[in-house]
Motif scaffolding. Structure first.
Motif, PDB file in Angstrom:
ATOM      1  N   VAL A   1       0.851  -1.021  -0.128  1.00  0.00           N
ATOM      2  CA  VAL A   1      -0.094  -0.036  -0.110  1.00  0.00           C
ATOM      3  C   VAL A   1       0.641   1.166   0.063  1.00  0.00           C
ATOM      4  N   GLU A   2       0.671   1.976  -0.864  1.00  0.00           N
ATOM      5  CA  GLU A   2       1.654   3.233  -1.106  1.00  0.00           C
ATOM      6  C   GLU A   2       0.770   4.595  -0.503  1.00  0.00           C
ATOM      7  N   GLN A   3       1.614   5.510  -0.087  1.00  0.00           N
ATOM      8  CA  GLN A   3       1.212   6.594   0.417  1.00  0.00           C
ATOM      9  C   GLN A   3      -0.215   6.558   1.197  1.00  0.00           C
ATOM     10  N   PRO A   4      -0.070   5.942   2.406  1.00  0.00           N
ATOM     11  CA  PRO A   4      -1.081   5.856   3.093  1.00  0.00           C
ATOM     12  C   PRO A   4      -1.826   6.985   3.600  1.00  0.00           C
ATOM     13  N   ASP A   5      -3.036   7.516   3.788  1.00  0.00           N
ATOM     14  CA  ASP A   5      -3.669   8.291   4.466  1.00  0.00           C
ATOM     15  C   ASP A   5      -4.255   7.887   5.752  1.00  0.00           C
ATOM     16  N   TRP A   6      -3.280   8.059   6.883  1.00  0.00           N
ATOM     17  CA  TRP A   6      -3.591   7.335   8.232  1.00  0.00           C
ATOM     18  C   TRP A   6      -4.765   7.983   8.743  1.00  0.00           C
ATOM     19  N   GLU A   7      -4.976   9.323   8.614  1.00  0.00           N
ATOM     20  CA  GLU A   7      -5.941  10.185   9.283  1.00  0.00           C
ATOM     21  C   GLU A   7      -7.355   9.673   8.351  1.00  0.00           C
ATOM     22  N   GLY A   8      -7.276   9.618   7.187  1.00  0.00           N
ATOM     23  CA  GLY A   8      -8.528   9.252   6.386  1.00  0.00           C
ATOM     24  C   GLY A   8      -8.924   7.610   6.429  1.00  0.00           C
ATOM     25  N   GLY A   9      -7.758   6.753   6.739  1.00  0.00           N
ATOM     26  CA  GLY A   9      -8.031   5.600   6.531  1.00  0.00           C
ATOM     27  C   GLY A   9      -8.031   5.062   5.089  1.00  0.00           C
ATOM     28  N   ARG A  10      -7.194   5.569   4.242  1.00  0.00           N
ATOM     29  CA  ARG A  10      -7.267   5.534   2.942  1.00  0.00           C
ATOM     30  C   ARG A  10      -5.971   5.002   2.255  1.00  0.00           C
ATOM     31  N   GLY A  11      -5.773   4.481   1.348  1.00  0.00           N
ATOM     32  CA  GLY A  11      -4.625   3.994   0.576  1.00  0.00           C
ATOM     33  C   GLY A  11      -4.715   3.650  -0.803  1.00  0.00           C
ATOM     34  N   ALA A  12      -3.397   3.328  -1.659  1.00  0.00           N
ATOM     35  CA  ALA A  12      -3.709   2.665  -2.854  1.00  0.00           C
ATOM     36  C   ALA A  12      -2.553   1.453  -2.865  1.00  0.00           C
ATOM     37  N   ILE A  13      -3.200   0.263  -3.495  1.00  0.00           N
ATOM     38  CA  ILE A  13      -2.300  -0.767  -3.778  1.00  0.00           C
ATOM     39  C   ILE A  13      -1.679  -0.548  -5.275  1.00  0.00           C
ATOM     40  N   SER A  14      -0.178  -0.642  -4.603  1.00  0.00           N
ATOM     41  CA  SER A  14       0.633  -0.533  -5.967  1.00  0.00           C
ATOM     42  C   SER A  14       1.419  -1.618  -6.519  1.00  0.00           C
ATOM     43  N   GLN A  15       1.300  -2.961  -5.553  1.00  0.00           N
ATOM     44  CA  GLN A  15       2.083  -3.981  -5.875  1.00  0.00           C
ATOM     45  C   GLN A  15       1.205  -5.014  -5.386  1.00  0.00           C
ATOM     46  N   VAL A  16       1.160  -6.509  -6.041  1.00  0.00           N
ATOM     47  CA  VAL A  16       0.434  -7.595  -5.686  1.00  0.00           C
ATOM     48  C   VAL A  16       1.715  -8.529  -5.720  1.00  0.00           C
ATOM     49  N   PHE A  17       1.889  -9.318  -4.470  1.00  0.00           N
ATOM     50  CA  PHE A  17       2.851 -10.080  -4.318  1.00  0.00           C
ATOM     51  C   PHE A  17       2.371 -11.569  -5.120  1.00  0.00           C
ATOM     52  N   PRO A  18       3.381 -12.536  -5.588  1.00  0.00           N
ATOM     53  CA  PRO A  18       2.931 -13.692  -6.085  1.00  0.00           C
ATOM     54  C   PRO A  18       2.191 -14.480  -5.317  1.00  0.00           C
ATOM     55  N   ARG A  19       1.276 -15.097  -5.971  1.00  0.00           N
ATOM     56  CA  ARG A  19       0.270 -16.094  -5.144  1.00  0.00           C
ATOM     57  C   ARG A  19       0.848 -17.514  -5.045  1.00  0.00           C
ATOM     58  N   GLU A  20       0.500 -18.089  -3.674  1.00  0.00           N
ATOM     59  CA  GLU A  20       0.918 -19.457  -3.567  1.00  0.00           C
ATOM     60  C   GLU A  20      -0.140 -20.362  -4.067  1.00  0.00           C
ATOM     61  N   SER A  21      -1.495 -19.979  -3.998  1.00  0.00           N
ATOM     62  CA  SER A  21      -2.460 -20.561  -4.557  1.00  0.00           C
ATOM     63  C   SER A  21      -3.577 -19.711  -5.058  1.00  0.00           C
ATOM     64  N   GLU A  22      -4.288 -19.998  -6.108  1.00  0.00           N
ATOM     65  CA  GLU A  22      -5.505 -19.114  -6.239  1.00  0.00           C
ATOM     66  C   GLU A  22      -6.945 -19.978  -6.862  1.00  0.00           C
ATOM     67  N   LEU A  23      -7.829 -19.556  -6.194  1.00  0.00           N
ATOM     68  CA  LEU A  23      -9.156 -20.352  -6.352  1.00  0.00           C
ATOM     69  C   LEU A  23     -10.016 -19.122  -7.146  1.00  0.00           C
ATOM     70  N   ASP A  24     -10.786 -19.575  -8.321  1.00  0.00           N
ATOM     71  CA  ASP A  24     -11.529 -18.893  -9.101  1.00  0.00           C
ATOM     72  C   ASP A  24     -12.986 -18.968  -8.579  1.00  0.00           C
ATOM     73  N   ARG A  25     -13.539 -20.113  -8.175  1.00  0.00           N
ATOM     74  CA  ARG A  25     -14.799 -20.091  -7.312  1.00  0.00           C
ATOM     75  C   ARG A  25     -14.753 -20.669  -6.136  1.00  0.00           C
ATOM     76  N   PRO A  26     -14.739 -20.161  -4.957  1.00  0.00           N
ATOM     77  CA  PRO A  26     -14.813 -18.559  -4.773  1.00  0.00           C
ATOM     78  C   PRO A  26     -13.486 -17.860  -5.284  1.00  0.00           C
TER      79      PRO A  26
END
Length: 371
Positions: A74-99
């Motif tokens: 999460v980049e540049q978090p706005d701590w007071e507003g409780g907001r942020g922006a996801i800038s990177q997703v780490f490689p997944r160990e597993s992935e389900l499509d449903r769900p």
């Protein structure tokens, strides 16, 4: 896990150099609820434990989806507003499509022994669907207080022959709930099962103050009503995360005939003892088949095999259809399929070829005049 960020004036010394990482707990519309990892060296008592985040436009351009369970930066978090922006997703160990869940370790499959009565056919469909994920499968049978001890013993012996060691629980009487806690501690678990078997009630018991909505079993249909509408991760008191998923009553058979056999522990056990004569044996009428025989779920296997064959044929038909079609985008952005033109047929002649053809025609005319 924490990444370093460039210093920027005006920020608190304890916060300015920290780019937090965390786990996506929920996804709704274009917003992501991210539970943050502890920030070393920061006064975490004054910081929110989670942020409501958006996804960076670069991730959208790259086609990087963000799923429940993803580990993210999460980049540049706005701590007071409780907001942020996801800038990177780490490689997944597993992935389900449903769900749609990432990085899960195991599946907690919940069924009821009564109200509604356990259906072995439906249970088998759920089990092979769970096996197809490649995750560890834990079978949990709720409402065990509604059957006798002898019936529980019969169920246990029967399911052990299937290859499973079920855990008998009762949410109503809090029977064996501690055993469920031990199964879930330190892992990310996806809880699944048909509607009305008590999944939401079990989560309410495992995680106080969650207060998930529950519904009674439909008296007319004899099965549960859906209460969970979307996938969400909940933090367990003793560590670990639990993903509640929407209930459904009829999982699809969406794997090939060759894959189906490996989803039955009974088949795996028989093939481990001795191999069939043919490597592509589907365990029907082939000679010297080591799987075909007297085991309880063999008829279920034959039934599911027909569905798997139909699924494979549908994939082949879809592939053949797509190979003869092309996608054309209209002015409004709407896409539709159109038949592809046959190679070297119905195509406009290029100008170069037209010029060459005219030259050949002139040459032929000149030759005729000389004659």
């Amino acid at each position: 896990m924490v990444q370093q960020q460039q210093n920027s004036p005006g920020k608190d010394e304890g916060q300015r150099e920290l780019t937090p990482t965390g786990t996506v707990l929920a996804v709704q519309a274009n917003y992501y609820q991210v539970q943050l990892d502890p920030l070393p060296g920061a006064e975490t008592t004054d910081l929110p434990r989670s942020l409501l985040c958006t996804r960076r436009s670069l991730l959208k351009k790259l086609g990087q989806q963000v799923m429940v369970g993803d580990r993210v930066v999460v980049e540049q978090p706005d701590w007071e507003g409780g907001r942020g922006a996801i800038s990177q997703v780490f490689p997944r160990e597993s992935e389900l499509d449903r769900p749609p869940v990432a990085n899960a370790n195991q599946i907690l499959l919940v069924f009821a022994l009564e109200e509604p009565t356990l259906d072995p056919h439906q249970l088998s469909r759920f089990l092979i669907k769970a096996e197809s994920t490649g995750l560890e499968v834990c079978l949990c049978l709720n409402k065990s207080d509604l059957v006798s001890e002898a019936e529980r013993g019969n169920y246990q012996e029967r399911l052990q022959q299937w290859g499973y060691d079920p855990l008998f629980i009762s949410v109503q009487n809090r029977l064996n709930i501690e055993a469920v806690h031990r199964k879930l501690t330190g892992k990310m678990t996806v809880i699944s099962g048909p509607s009305g078997v008590g999944k939401s009630s079990l989560i309410n018991l495992l995680i106080p103050n969650v207060d998930l909505r529950v519904a009674k079993v439909s008296g007319k249909l004899g099965r549960g009503r859906h209460t969970t509408r979307h996938v969400e991760l909940f933090e367990l008191p003793n560590g670990g995360l639990l993903a509640d998923t929407p209930g459904f009553n009829q999982p699809d058979i969406d794997f090939t005939p060759q894959e189906l056999g490996q989803l039955f522990p009974e088949v795996r056990q028989r093939l481990a003892a001795d191999q069939c004569q043919f490597s592509d044996c589907l365990h029907q009428d082939e000679p010297n088949c080591m799987v075909r025989g007297d085991w309880e779920r063999y008829d279920y296997y034959r039934e599911f095999l027909l569905e798997a064959i139909a699924y494979q044929e549908s994939l082949q038909n879809q592939s053949n259809t797509e190979s003869s079609l092309k996608v054309k985008t209209k002015g409004s952005g709407y896409q539709e399929y159109e038949p592809k033109l046959e190679s070297k047929k119905y195509r406009r002649m290029s100008r170069r070829l037209q010029h060459q053809t005219l030259q050949d025609l002139y040459a032929d005319l000149d030759g005729e005049e000389e004659i």
